[in-house]
Design an enzyme around this catalytic site. Sequence first.
Site, PDB file in Angstrom:
ATOM      1  N   LYS A  18      -6.307   6.662   6.350  1.00  5.88           N
ATOM      2  CA  LYS A  18      -5.633   5.962   7.383  1.00  5.88           C
ATOM      3  C   LYS A  18      -3.861   5.991   6.936  1.00  5.88           C
ATOM      4  O   LYS A  18      -3.030   5.125   6.348  1.00  5.88           O
ATOM      5  CB  LYS A  18      -5.802   5.047   7.152  1.00  5.88           C
ATOM      6  CG  LYS A  18      -6.630   4.410   8.500  1.00  5.88           C
ATOM      7  CD  LYS A  18      -5.165   4.247   9.841  1.00  5.88           C
ATOM      8  CE  LYS A  18      -4.635   2.972   9.149  1.00  5.88           C
ATOM      9  NZ  LYS A  18      -2.855   2.933   9.922  1.00  5.88           N
ATOM     10  N   GLU A  30       1.039  -0.446  -3.723  1.00  8.18           N
ATOM     11  CA  GLU A  30       2.758  -0.373  -3.694  1.00  8.18           C
ATOM     12  C   GLU A  30       3.014  -0.598  -2.931  1.00  8.18           C
ATOM     13  O   GLU A  30       2.715  -0.226  -1.346  1.00  8.18           O
ATOM     14  CB  GLU A  30       2.878   1.186  -3.785  1.00  8.18           C
ATOM     15  CG  GLU A  30       2.061   1.697  -5.537  1.00  8.18           C
ATOM     16  CD  GLU A  30       2.637   3.233  -5.723  1.00  8.18           C
ATOM     17  OE1 GLU A  30       2.503   3.853  -6.636  1.00  8.18           O
ATOM     18  OE2 GLU A  30       2.537   4.173  -4.308  1.00  8.18           O
ATOM     19  N   GLU A  85      13.038  -8.799   1.921  1.00  9.12           N
ATOM     20  CA  GLU A  85      12.863  -7.232   2.258  1.00  9.12           C
ATOM     21  C   GLU A  85      12.790  -7.132   3.520  1.00  9.12           C
ATOM     22  O   GLU A  85      12.261  -7.769   5.029  1.00  9.12           O
ATOM     23  CB  GLU A  85      11.579  -7.145   1.583  1.00  9.12           C
ATOM     24  CG  GLU A  85      11.232  -5.254   1.713  1.00  9.12           C
ATOM     25  CD  GLU A  85      10.649  -4.424   2.025  1.00  9.12           C
ATOM     26  OE1 GLU A  85       9.493  -4.722   2.664  1.00  9.12           O
ATOM     27  OE2 GLU A  85      10.704  -3.624   1.197  1.00  9.12           O
ATOM     28  N   CYS A  88      11.574   2.131  -0.302  1.00  8.29           N
ATOM     29  CA  CYS A  88      10.797   0.819  -0.848  1.00  8.29           C
ATOM     30  C   CYS A  88      12.218   0.108  -1.550  1.00  8.29           C
ATOM     31  O   CYS A  88      12.035  -0.800  -2.596  1.00  8.29           O
ATOM     32  CB  CYS A  88       9.547   0.762  -1.114  1.00  8.29           C
ATOM     33  SG  CYS A  88       9.464   2.432  -2.242  1.00  8.29           S
TER      34      CYS A  88
HETATM   35  P1  NAD Z   1       2.608  -2.241   6.812  1.00 10.26           P
HETATM   36  O1  NAD Z   1       1.725  -2.662   5.198  1.00 10.26           O
HETATM   37  O2  NAD Z   1       3.027  -2.219   8.183  1.00 10.26           O
HETATM   38  O3  NAD Z   1       1.328  -0.753   6.635  1.00 10.26           O
HETATM   39  C1  NAD Z   1       1.089   0.196   6.325  1.00 10.26           C
HETATM   40  C2  NAD Z   1      -0.327   0.505   6.310  1.00 10.26           C
HETATM   41  O4  NAD Z   1      -1.742  -0.388   6.445  1.00 10.26           O
HETATM   42  C3  NAD Z   1      -0.294   1.628   7.859  1.00 10.26           C
HETATM   43  O5  NAD Z   1      -0.652   2.344   7.664  1.00 10.26           O
HETATM   44  C4  NAD Z   1      -1.552   0.370   8.391  1.00 10.26           C
HETATM   45  O6  NAD Z   1      -1.778   1.369   9.580  1.00 10.26           O
HETATM   46  C5  NAD Z   1      -1.880  -0.225   7.769  1.00 10.26           C
HETATM   47  N1  NAD Z   1      -2.092  -1.389   8.495  1.00 10.26           N
HETATM   48  C6  NAD Z   1      -1.926  -3.140   8.386  1.00 10.26           C
HETATM   49  N2  NAD Z   1      -2.381  -3.746   8.182  1.00 10.26           N
HETATM   50  C7  NAD Z   1      -3.681  -3.587   8.458  1.00 10.26           C
HETATM   51  C8  NAD Z   1      -5.153  -4.267   7.957  1.00 10.26           C
HETATM   52  N3  NAD Z   1      -5.076  -5.116   7.705  1.00 10.26           N
HETATM   53  N4  NAD Z   1      -5.839  -3.506   6.736  1.00 10.26           N
HETATM   54  C9  NAD Z   1      -5.519  -2.186   6.692  1.00 10.26           C
HETATM   55  N5  NAD Z   1      -4.575  -0.815   6.621  1.00 10.26           N
HETATM   56  C10 NAD Z   1      -3.684  -1.791   6.917  1.00 10.26           C
HETATM   57  O7  NAD Z   1       3.611  -1.238   6.353  1.00 10.26           O
HETATM   58  P2  NAD Z   1       4.459   0.017   6.877  1.00 10.26           P
HETATM   59  O8  NAD Z   1       5.665  -1.110   7.669  1.00 10.26           O
HETATM   60  O9  NAD Z   1       4.242   0.933   7.353  1.00 10.26           O
HETATM   61  O10 NAD Z   1       5.724   0.244   5.723  1.00 10.26           O
HETATM   62  C11 NAD Z   1       6.867  -0.176   5.033  1.00 10.26           C
HETATM   63  C12 NAD Z   1       6.695  -1.465   3.797  1.00 10.26           C
HETATM   64  O11 NAD Z   1       6.089  -0.375   2.527  1.00 10.26           O
HETATM   65  C13 NAD Z   1       8.122  -2.122   3.055  1.00 10.26           C
HETATM   66  O12 NAD Z   1       7.467  -2.997   3.064  1.00 10.26           O
HETATM   67  C14 NAD Z   1       8.057  -1.221   2.240  1.00 10.26           C
HETATM   68  O13 NAD Z   1       8.810  -1.520   0.469  1.00 10.26           O
HETATM   69  C15 NAD Z   1       6.501  -0.731   1.951  1.00 10.26           C
HETATM   70  N6  NAD Z   1       6.830   0.732   0.909  1.00 10.26           N
HETATM   71  C16 NAD Z   1       6.384   0.497  -0.951  1.00 10.26           C
HETATM   72  C17 NAD Z   1       6.482   1.559  -1.528  1.00 10.26           C
HETATM   73  C18 NAD Z   1       6.081   1.471  -2.658  1.00 10.26           C
HETATM   74  O14 NAD Z   1       5.944   2.309  -3.366  1.00 10.26           O
HETATM   75  N7  NAD Z   1       5.436  -0.105  -3.615  1.00 10.26           N
HETATM   76  C19 NAD Z   1       6.809   2.572  -0.535  1.00 10.26           C
HETATM   77  C20 NAD Z   1       6.829   2.691   0.662  1.00 10.26           C
HETATM   78  C21 NAD Z   1       6.736   1.902   1.209  1.00 10.26           C
HETATM   79  O1  6OD Z   2       8.638   8.808  -5.756  1.00 11.49           O
HETATM   80  C1  6OD Z   2       7.441   8.049  -5.570  1.00 11.49           C
HETATM   81  O2  6OD Z   2       6.199   8.235  -6.384  1.00 11.49           O
HETATM   82  C2  6OD Z   2       7.205   7.615  -4.454  1.00 11.49           C
HETATM   83  N1  6OD Z   2       6.205   6.100  -4.513  1.00 11.49           N
HETATM   84  C3  6OD Z   2       8.048   6.560  -3.735  1.00 11.49           C
HETATM   85  C4  6OD Z   2       8.603   5.380  -3.360  1.00 11.49           C
HETATM   86  C5  6OD Z   2       9.636   5.311  -2.730  1.00 11.49           C
HETATM   87  C6  6OD Z   2       8.990   3.910  -1.009  1.00 11.49           C
HETATM   88  O3  6OD Z   2       9.352   3.877   0.068  1.00 11.49           O
END
Ligand code: NAD
Ligand code: 6OD
Length: 487
Positions: free
Chosen positions: A179, A255, A391, A289
Amino acid sequence: MRTLKSIQNYINGQFVRGRREFADVNPADGSVIAEVTEADDALVDDAVQAARKALRGEWGRIGVRERAARLHKVADAIEARFDSFLQAEVADTGRPVALAAKIDVPRAAANFRVFADAIKMAGIESFQTETPDGRGALNYAVRKPLGVVGIITPWNLPLVLLTWKVAPALSCGNTVVVKPSEETPATTTLLAEAMQDAGIPSGVYNVVHGFGPGSAGESLTQHPDVNAVTFTGESRTGAAIMKAVAPSVKPVSFELGGKNAAIVFADCDFEETVRGLADAAFLNTGQVCLCAERIYVERTIFERFVDALKLKAESLRVGWPTEQDTNLGPLISAQHRDKVMGYYRLAREEGATVVTGGSVPEFDDARDQGFYIQPTIYTGLAESARCVKEEIFGPVCHVAPFDSEDEAVAMANDTKYGLAASVWTANLKRGHIIAQQLNVGITWVNCWFLRDLRTPFGGVGLSGIGREGGIHSLNFYSELNNICIRL
Ligand code: NAD
Ligand code: 6OD
């Protein structure tokens, strides 16, 4: 009249329409680039059942070598469709085309190649066990697929983060239902075509589109026939998914978000550090992130550093994502820009000095309907300020001075998150010592976002659960069955 592109679900090898549609918007100018068809509970169920059935079909029967060969073919198919992936990712996310060509599409192919090779090289544990009667026993473990893996991905690096999970999941023999974020559905759907080119059997890779709560995301995580959930996104979404999977006790890999610190010592290579931290603060308009939103600088070079970072931020070209010399594209959506602008206002209320930026740029063309924002640097906030604790996920950082190593480490560690950090110093001994004191999953010394896909990747605290990368991914995406033979 222009006919809009339609982005459909992909279930059991077929592109399938849902009953409702939603718009896929180009963040550079707010135009609608496609209609996306949402999967309801019944379609999510179809996808999960297709994935279950595929576990018992050809995919379940072929050996590791053939699986790995097909994953290399997926990588070949991504490379063959390089331009389609590039255009789709740039249009969906607004990231600069030069960045996507350098990182996103090559990394998608690399994810498949690395995990295709990793599964071929992965050994199994075995132990010769001594027993009191002297006969002994042999213990060894076999690796089996978990089954159907639900994969939920965010909008910030859609293709990189999708393939980062799909590739190891498939390498371990699982089938998947993905998804993607409702904001960036295109490349997940294009990957289905690459899967077809590569001879991945129907039902192994399925895509359902939609939102989170009350839509395909929630439906997938609650589905009783999904065996594990792997998620990248916001920490509070991780908490909601954890609740959804709790009744059926599924393994999860999360993540999540970060509020990453960088520590800059006076002995650093000044130019390299300013360049590195300009990337760490502003790359992908701060929507990575791993971005450094807190920069701690040794007091003796604090003012010089702030001046240099300001110059660098002001030299970045904020422009059309499709132009080669653009450094910063827009934020992902109007809603996300409202959130980031909310923090820009809050920073002022909390007493920040605005070094540069702080508002929305004007272009006098269609980009004014897009979701652009200025790269922004603050100083002068208290460590307890919300802008230093929460964040923001935009092109913004707060720079603060420190006087001692202990103070720098204490400030860097004073957070509920713990994803990544960076340390900038010519003294590598100090680099090692500081890095080992930081409560994060990844610390870079004199670099940032330099990736080796075999290394553990993940966060502590609100930044996640578990580690992926190399053998860590293989261990999450497989069930180890230990077998003990009495000799
Ligand atoms: P988000 O949590 O809003 O959404 C991520 C996904 O989850 C989307 O596909 C969304 O539709 C889905 N989703 C939302 N609520 C849900 C629920 N209740 N049940 C199931 N699915 C659900 O995140 P975003 O805004 O798309 O991404 C940005 C965030 O992601 C930031 O906080 C960023 O730090 C984090 N991020 C972390 C990493 C990492 O590797 N640690 C990498 C990339 C992004
Ligand atoms: O490089 C990767 O494998 C990874 N998971 C990066 C995540 C980036 C976050 O926005």
